[in-house]
Design a protein around this motif. Structure first.
Motif, mmCIF file in Angstrom:
data_model
loop_
_atom_site.group_PDB
_atom_site.id
_atom_site.type_symbol
_atom_site.label_atom_id
_atom_site.label_comp_id
_atom_site.label_asym_id
_atom_site.label_seq_id
_atom_site.Cartn_x
_atom_site.Cartn_y
_atom_site.Cartn_z
ATOM 1 N N GLU A 1 0.830 -1.204 0.000
ATOM 2 C CA GLU A 1 0.000 0.000 0.000
ATOM 3 C C GLU A 1 0.860 1.248 0.000
ATOM 4 O O GLU A 1 0.459 2.288 -0.488
ATOM 5 C CB GLU A 1 -0.925 -0.006 1.215
ATOM 6 C CG GLU A 1 -2.006 -1.072 1.147
ATOM 7 C CD GLU A 1 -2.984 -0.953 2.303
ATOM 8 O OE1 GLU A 1 -2.857 0.019 3.080
ATOM 9 O OE2 GLU A 1 -3.864 -1.808 2.422
ATOM 10 N N LYS A 2 2.044 1.158 0.558
ATOM 11 C CA LYS A 2 2.957 2.302 0.579
ATOM 12 C C LYS A 2 4.250 1.933 -0.117
ATOM 13 O O LYS A 2 5.007 1.098 0.357
ATOM 14 C CB LYS A 2 3.248 2.754 2.006
ATOM 15 C CG LYS A 2 4.128 4.003 2.046
ATOM 16 C CD LYS A 2 4.370 4.495 3.453
ATOM 17 C CE LYS A 2 5.213 5.767 3.441
ATOM 18 N NZ LYS A 2 5.508 6.252 4.807
ATOM 19 N N VAL A 3 4.491 2.543 -1.254
ATOM 20 C CA VAL A 3 5.702 2.321 -2.030
ATOM 21 C C VAL A 3 6.623 3.517 -1.806
ATOM 22 O O VAL A 3 6.156 4.650 -1.710
ATOM 23 C CB VAL A 3 5.373 2.175 -3.532
ATOM 24 C CG1 VAL A 3 6.634 1.954 -4.342
ATOM 25 C CG2 VAL A 3 4.394 1.035 -3.743
ATOM 26 N N THR A 4 7.914 3.273 -1.719
ATOM 27 C CA THR A 4 8.860 4.364 -1.499
ATOM 28 C C THR A 4 9.990 4.316 -2.518
ATOM 29 O O THR A 4 10.265 3.278 -3.120
ATOM 30 C CB THR A 4 9.460 4.302 -0.076
ATOM 31 O OG1 THR A 4 10.125 3.050 0.091
ATOM 32 C CG2 THR A 4 8.373 4.455 0.978
ATOM 33 N N ILE A 5 10.640 5.446 -2.702
ATOM 34 C CA ILE A 5 11.776 5.558 -3.607
ATOM 35 C C ILE A 5 12.948 4.733 -3.073
ATOM 36 O O ILE A 5 13.184 4.665 -1.876
ATOM 37 C CB ILE A 5 12.193 7.039 -3.735
ATOM 38 C CG1 ILE A 5 11.162 7.816 -4.556
ATOM 39 C CG2 ILE A 5 13.592 7.193 -4.351
ATOM 40 C CD1 ILE A 5 11.176 7.532 -6.035
ATOM 41 N N GLY A 6 13.692 4.102 -3.997
ATOM 42 C CA GLY A 6 14.923 3.416 -3.628
ATOM 43 C C GLY A 6 16.110 4.342 -3.838
ATOM 44 O O GLY A 6 16.067 5.257 -4.673
ATOM 45 N N ALA B 1 6.309 7.217 -3.012
ATOM 46 C CA ALA B 1 6.228 7.366 -4.473
ATOM 47 C C ALA B 1 5.591 6.125 -5.060
ATOM 48 O O ALA B 1 5.736 5.032 -4.529
ATOM 49 C CB ALA B 1 7.611 7.568 -5.077
ATOM 50 N N CYS B 2 4.884 6.298 -6.172
ATOM 51 C CA CYS B 2 4.301 5.124 -6.817
ATOM 52 C C CYS B 2 5.353 4.476 -7.715
ATOM 53 O O CYS B 2 6.477 4.947 -7.826
ATOM 54 C CB CYS B 2 3.056 5.510 -7.603
ATOM 55 S SG CYS B 2 3.402 6.333 -9.162
ATOM 56 N N THR B 3 5.007 3.373 -8.352
ATOM 57 C CA THR B 3 5.944 2.661 -9.210
ATOM 58 C C THR B 3 6.040 3.369 -10.559
ATOM 59 O O THR B 3 5.351 3.030 -11.512
ATOM 60 C CB THR B 3 5.500 1.198 -9.400
ATOM 61 O OG1 THR B 3 4.126 1.192 -9.782
ATOM 62 C CG2 THR B 3 5.672 0.412 -8.135
ATOM 63 N N SER B 4 6.906 4.370 -10.605
ATOM 64 C CA SER B 4 7.139 5.142 -11.818
ATOM 65 C C SER B 4 8.538 5.740 -11.748
ATOM 66 O O SER B 4 9.095 5.907 -10.656
ATOM 67 C CB SER B 4 6.097 6.253 -11.967
ATOM 68 O OG SER B 4 6.293 6.967 -13.168
ATOM 69 N N LYS B 5 9.110 6.071 -12.885
ATOM 70 C CA LYS B 5 10.470 6.611 -12.915
ATOM 71 C C LYS B 5 10.527 8.008 -12.296
ATOM 72 O O LYS B 5 9.751 8.882 -12.672
ATOM 73 C CB LYS B 5 10.974 6.664 -14.356
ATOM 74 C CG LYS B 5 12.411 7.174 -14.462
ATOM 75 C CD LYS B 5 12.887 7.188 -15.906
ATOM 76 C CE LYS B 5 14.314 7.703 -15.974
ATOM 77 N NZ LYS B 5 14.833 7.721 -17.358
ATOM 78 N N ASN C 1 5.441 10.890 -8.215
ATOM 79 C CA ASN C 1 4.059 10.888 -7.706
ATOM 80 C C ASN C 1 4.128 10.476 -6.251
ATOM 81 O O ASN C 1 4.176 9.291 -5.943
ATOM 82 C CB ASN C 1 3.193 9.906 -8.497
ATOM 83 C CG ASN C 1 3.364 10.073 -9.996
ATOM 84 O OD1 ASN C 1 4.276 9.502 -10.570
ATOM 85 N ND2 ASN C 1 2.493 10.831 -10.617
ATOM 86 N N SER C 2 4.172 11.431 -5.330
ATOM 87 C CA SER C 2 4.409 11.084 -3.933
ATOM 88 C C SER C 2 3.299 11.461 -2.982
ATOM 89 O O SER C 2 3.525 11.542 -1.800
ATOM 90 C CB SER C 2 5.722 11.702 -3.443
ATOM 91 O OG SER C 2 6.074 12.844 -4.093
ATOM 92 N N VAL C 3 2.097 11.658 -3.476
ATOM 93 C CA VAL C 3 1.001 12.008 -2.580
ATOM 94 C C VAL C 3 0.402 10.761 -1.942
ATOM 95 O O VAL C 3 0.219 10.686 -0.729
ATOM 96 C CB VAL C 3 -0.089 12.811 -3.311
ATOM 97 C CG1 VAL C 3 -1.300 12.994 -2.426
ATOM 98 C CG2 VAL C 3 0.467 14.166 -3.728
ATOM 99 N N ARG C 4 0.127 9.742 -2.739
ATOM 100 C CA ARG C 4 -0.506 8.534 -2.207
ATOM 101 C C ARG C 4 0.490 7.387 -2.043
ATOM 102 O O ARG C 4 0.430 6.647 -1.084
ATOM 103 C CB ARG C 4 -1.650 8.094 -3.117
ATOM 104 C CG ARG C 4 -2.831 9.053 -3.110
ATOM 105 C CD ARG C 4 -3.911 8.587 -4.064
ATOM 106 N NE ARG C 4 -4.355 7.238 -3.779
ATOM 107 C CZ ARG C 4 -5.050 6.504 -4.626
ATOM 108 N NH1 ARG C 4 -5.344 6.992 -5.818
ATOM 109 N NH2 ARG C 4 -5.440 5.301 -4.301
#
Length: 200
Positions: A52-57, A78-82, A98-101
């Motif tokens: 439910e919560k994805v973060t930048i690596g 961040a969502c799964t996007s570049k 995209n770091s709101v949700r």
């Protein structure tokens, strides 16, 4: 998985591909910031695809990209996007994603995060564009289902004459791969004025 290509000095015909070490495959599309010999790479986090919560690596190199730390998750949602990263002329590092949700399916709000001048920790977050169609574009999007975007992603940014130009993909039609390209122009004086206002 993420990797960098390092040239043999100034020889642009000779390159070595170096994979970013990671404990489990999942950090993919990436962008990086170079400051002297130190390189920081920010990566799409595919490893937590169902979370439910994805973060930048993130991973670091202290020798111009020849060796890297093991990639790890940050606390930057961040969502799964570049992601798109860089450093402004003011010395602030930026990260556009995209770091709101944070969860999958949430590319509907494009954001920019800023550090302090010379900093590495992202302290402020601004919305560049959300899924609502601006009045100026409503006619062009009149035949789009529900009149809404479903994806704002793959940004690239360039600064010139005190403005940051951000171009990104606007995926409009569910079930297809039909994309529009949009451009946002950010006057950097806005960030300065907002920073000064917070100081009081």
């Amino acid at each position: 998985r993420s990797a960098v290509a390092v040239s043999d000095g100034n020889d642009m015909t000779s390159w070595k591909v170096i994979k970013i070490p990671q404990l489990a495959t999942g950090f993919t599309e990436s962008n990086l910031v170079v400051e002297g010999d130190t390189v920081t790479i920010y990566m799409r986090n595919q490893r937590a695809f169902e979370a439910e919560k994805v973060t930048i690596g993130v991973s670091y190199s202290k020798d111009c990209g020849k060796t890297w730390t093991i990639a790890q998750e940050t606390d930057m949602s961040a969502c799964t996007s570049k992601p798109c990263v860089g450093t402004l002329s003011t010395g602030e590092r930026y990260l556009i994603t995209n770091s709101v949700r944070g969860a999958n399916g949430s590319r509907n709000t494009l954001t920019i995060a800023l550090t302090a001048e010379g900093g590495e920790v992202f302290e402020r977050l601004y919305v560049i564009r959300d899924m609502a169609i601006p009045d100026a574009l409503k006619e062009a999007y009149s035949d789009m289902p529900n009149g809404l975007n479903t994806s704002l992603s793959y940004p690239f940014a360039m600064e010139k004459d005190g403005k940051l130009y951000v171009i990104y993909s606007s995926y409009a039609y569910p079930g297809t791969n039909y994309n529009n390209i949009e451009l946002a122009i950010i006057d950097l004086s806005y960030f300065e004025e907002e920073r000064e206002a917070q100081a009081f």
